[in-house]
Structure formats: structure tokens, C-alpha cells
Design an enzyme around this catalytic site. Structure first.
Site, PDB file in Angstrom:
ATOM      1  N   PRO A   9      54.577  66.353  58.310  1.00  0.00           N
ATOM      2  CA  PRO A   9      53.748  65.284  58.852  1.00  0.00           C
ATOM      3  C   PRO A   9      54.428  64.457  59.937  1.00  0.00           C
ATOM      4  CG  PRO A   9      54.044  65.016  56.467  1.00  0.00           C
ATOM      5  CD  PRO A   9      54.764  66.243  56.871  1.00  0.00           C
ATOM      6  N   ASN A  10      53.633  64.173  60.939  1.00  0.00           N
ATOM      7  CA  ASN A  10      53.973  63.284  62.049  1.00  0.00           C
ATOM      8  C   ASN A  10      54.962  63.866  63.051  1.00  0.00           C
ATOM      9  OD1 ASN A  10      52.272  61.106  61.169  1.00  0.00           O
ATOM     10  ND2 ASN A  10      53.761  60.803  59.526  1.00  0.00           N
ATOM     11  N   ARG A  17      56.314  58.639  68.553  1.00  0.00           N
ATOM     12  CA  ARG A  17      56.699  57.925  67.333  1.00  0.00           C
ATOM     13  C   ARG A  17      58.179  57.538  67.366  1.00  0.00           C
ATOM     14  NH1 ARG A  17      57.952  60.483  61.542  1.00  0.00           N
ATOM     15  NH2 ARG A  17      58.118  58.547  60.393  1.00  0.00           N
ATOM     16  N   TYR A  22      63.736  59.203  66.800  1.00  0.00           N
ATOM     17  CA  TYR A  22      63.415  60.626  66.911  1.00  0.00           C
ATOM     18  C   TYR A  22      63.575  61.191  68.319  1.00  0.00           C
ATOM     19  CZ  TYR A  22      61.521  59.747  62.308  1.00  0.00           C
ATOM     20  OH  TYR A  22      61.375  59.372  60.997  1.00  0.00           O
ATOM     21  N   ASN A  73      61.446  71.228  58.088  1.00  0.00           N
ATOM     22  CA  ASN A  73      61.575  69.782  58.149  1.00  0.00           C
ATOM     23  C   ASN A  73      60.360  69.235  57.400  1.00  0.00           C
ATOM     24  OD1 ASN A  73      61.583  67.049  58.718  1.00  0.00           O
ATOM     25  ND2 ASN A  73      62.240  67.315  60.835  1.00  0.00           N
ATOM     26  N   ALA A  76      58.077  63.370  55.609  1.00  0.00           N
ATOM     27  CA  ALA A  76      57.872  62.464  54.468  1.00  0.00           C
ATOM     28  C   ALA A  76      57.758  63.208  53.134  1.00  0.00           C
ATOM     29  CB  ALA A  76      56.631  61.606  54.692  1.00  0.00           C
ATOM     30  N   GLU A  97      66.797  73.045  54.900  1.00  0.00           N
ATOM     31  CA  GLU A  97      66.090  71.800  55.193  1.00  0.00           C
ATOM     32  C   GLU A  97      66.769  71.129  56.384  1.00  0.00           C
ATOM     33  OE1 GLU A  97      64.711  69.053  51.994  1.00  0.00           O
ATOM     34  OE2 GLU A  97      66.136  67.685  52.955  1.00  0.00           O
ATOM     35  N   HIS A  99      66.525  67.674  59.277  1.00  0.00           N
ATOM     36  CA  HIS A  99      65.960  66.380  59.668  1.00  0.00           C
ATOM     37  C   HIS A  99      66.590  65.948  60.987  1.00  0.00           C
ATOM     38  CE1 HIS A  99      63.933  65.880  55.866  1.00  0.00           C
ATOM     39  NE2 HIS A  99      65.045  66.316  55.282  1.00  0.00           N
ATOM     40  N   ARG A 106      69.122  55.631  56.516  1.00  0.00           N
ATOM     41  CA  ARG A 106      67.861  54.937  56.793  1.00  0.00           C
ATOM     42  C   ARG A 106      67.400  54.179  55.557  1.00  0.00           C
ATOM     43  NH1 ARG A 106      63.753  58.427  59.756  1.00  0.00           N
ATOM     44  NH2 ARG A 106      62.831  56.374  60.007  1.00  0.00           N
ATOM     45  N   ARG A 110      64.193  56.957  51.844  1.00  0.00           N
ATOM     46  CA  ARG A 110      64.453  58.196  52.596  1.00  0.00           C
ATOM     47  C   ARG A 110      65.773  58.852  52.194  1.00  0.00           C
ATOM     48  NH1 ARG A 110      60.713  58.351  56.859  1.00  0.00           N
ATOM     49  NH2 ARG A 110      60.017  56.292  57.525  1.00  0.00           N
TER      50      ARG A 110
END
Length: 146
Positions: A9-10, A17, A22, A73, A76, A97, A99, A106, A110
Site C-alpha cells: 500500500p501507498n 508521499r 521516501y 515491500n 503498512a 523483505e 523497506h 521511525r 513501525r
């Protein structure tokens, strides 16, 4: 070698964003940069991005037997999706995984990944280069286990 890269998501909102976290590159820029790097290693990349947990799980179940590895990735979903954890564990394909940001530096929520333990490794905090590091790692992992 064929690798799927799944983005949650996102991530389609990259460049818009929170660019301070990012970066300013768009999602298309990210995919293009990964493809450029992968071509040098003769790796075919399949991209998938969804804001929906079900769609990501369905994609994993549809693609796992036709790729050598998967970089994910979960965004969320990293922090609470036991369904995604179980989907990763349910297939024999190796996962890494990844990120863009350092999830451990953070907000507190998270800092925990419920999906990382289903993967062979986790890479975070190197911006877009997190994907490149993951690509190198999964390439070596697969090459050493053939």
C-alpha cells in the site's frame, strides 16, 4: 533468473508521499531503476503493486511457482498482516523483505515486522538501494541453492 517484486500500500504514491522519507522518485522511476540494474545481471523482473492485502496474497499464490524468488515491500502490512506472513510461509519460493526507510528508526508501531520472520532476510533504510541490495542477495541465495 526471474524475480517478482511486490510492493504494498501507498508505494504507488512514491515521489508524492513524504519525499523527505521516501525520496522524490516516482514508483515508475523506482521500477525503471531496478530494471536497469537487473538487466546487467540478466534477471527478469515482474512488478506488482497493490493497496489491497487480498490482491497481494492472490498474486503470491498465482506467481510463486513461475519465479525463482520474490522481493516484497509489504509497506503498512509489515506491521500487522499475519495473513500475508502466512501466504509467504505457504510457498517454497524464497522471499526477502525490503523497506525504503529504516523501519527501526521511525515511529514505534513501525519497529515490528510480522512478515520478516517468513522471509530469508530483511533489508531496510537504504532508500531505493534497498531493492538493489535485496536483488543481489536473492540472486546469490538462489545461485547457491541450485
Amino acid at each position: 533468473m526471474k524475480i517478482a517484486i511486490i510492493n504494498g500500500p501507498n508505494l504507488n504514491m512514491l515521489g508524492i508521499r513524504e519525499p523527505d522519507i521516501y525520496g522524490s522518485n516516482s514508483y515508475d522511476d523506482l521500477c525503471s531503476n531496478i530494471c536497469s540494474y537487473a538487466r546487467k545481471k540478466e534477471i527478469e523482473i515482474i512488478f506488482f503493486q497493490s493497496n489491497g492485502e487480498k490482491e497481494i496474497i492472490d498474486f503470491i499464490q498465482d506467481i510463486y511457482s513461475s519465479v525463482d524468488g520474490i522481493i516484497i515491500n509489504p509497506a503498512a502490512f509489515t506491521h500487522y498482516s499475519y495473513a500475508l506472513h502466512d501466504a509467504i510461509k505457504s510457498v517454497p519460493t524464497p522471499f526477502i523483505e525490503v523497506h525504503i526507510s529504516n523501519i527501526h528508526a521511525r515511529e514505534g508501531f513501525r519497529n515490528t515486522s510480522v512478515t520478516a520472520s517468513a522471509c530469508i532476510g530483511s533489508i531496510s533504510g537504504f532508500g531505493e538501494d534497498s531493492y538493489i541490495v535485496a536483488l543481489d542477495a536473492i540472486y546469490r541465495h538462489i545461485s547457491n541453492n541450485i
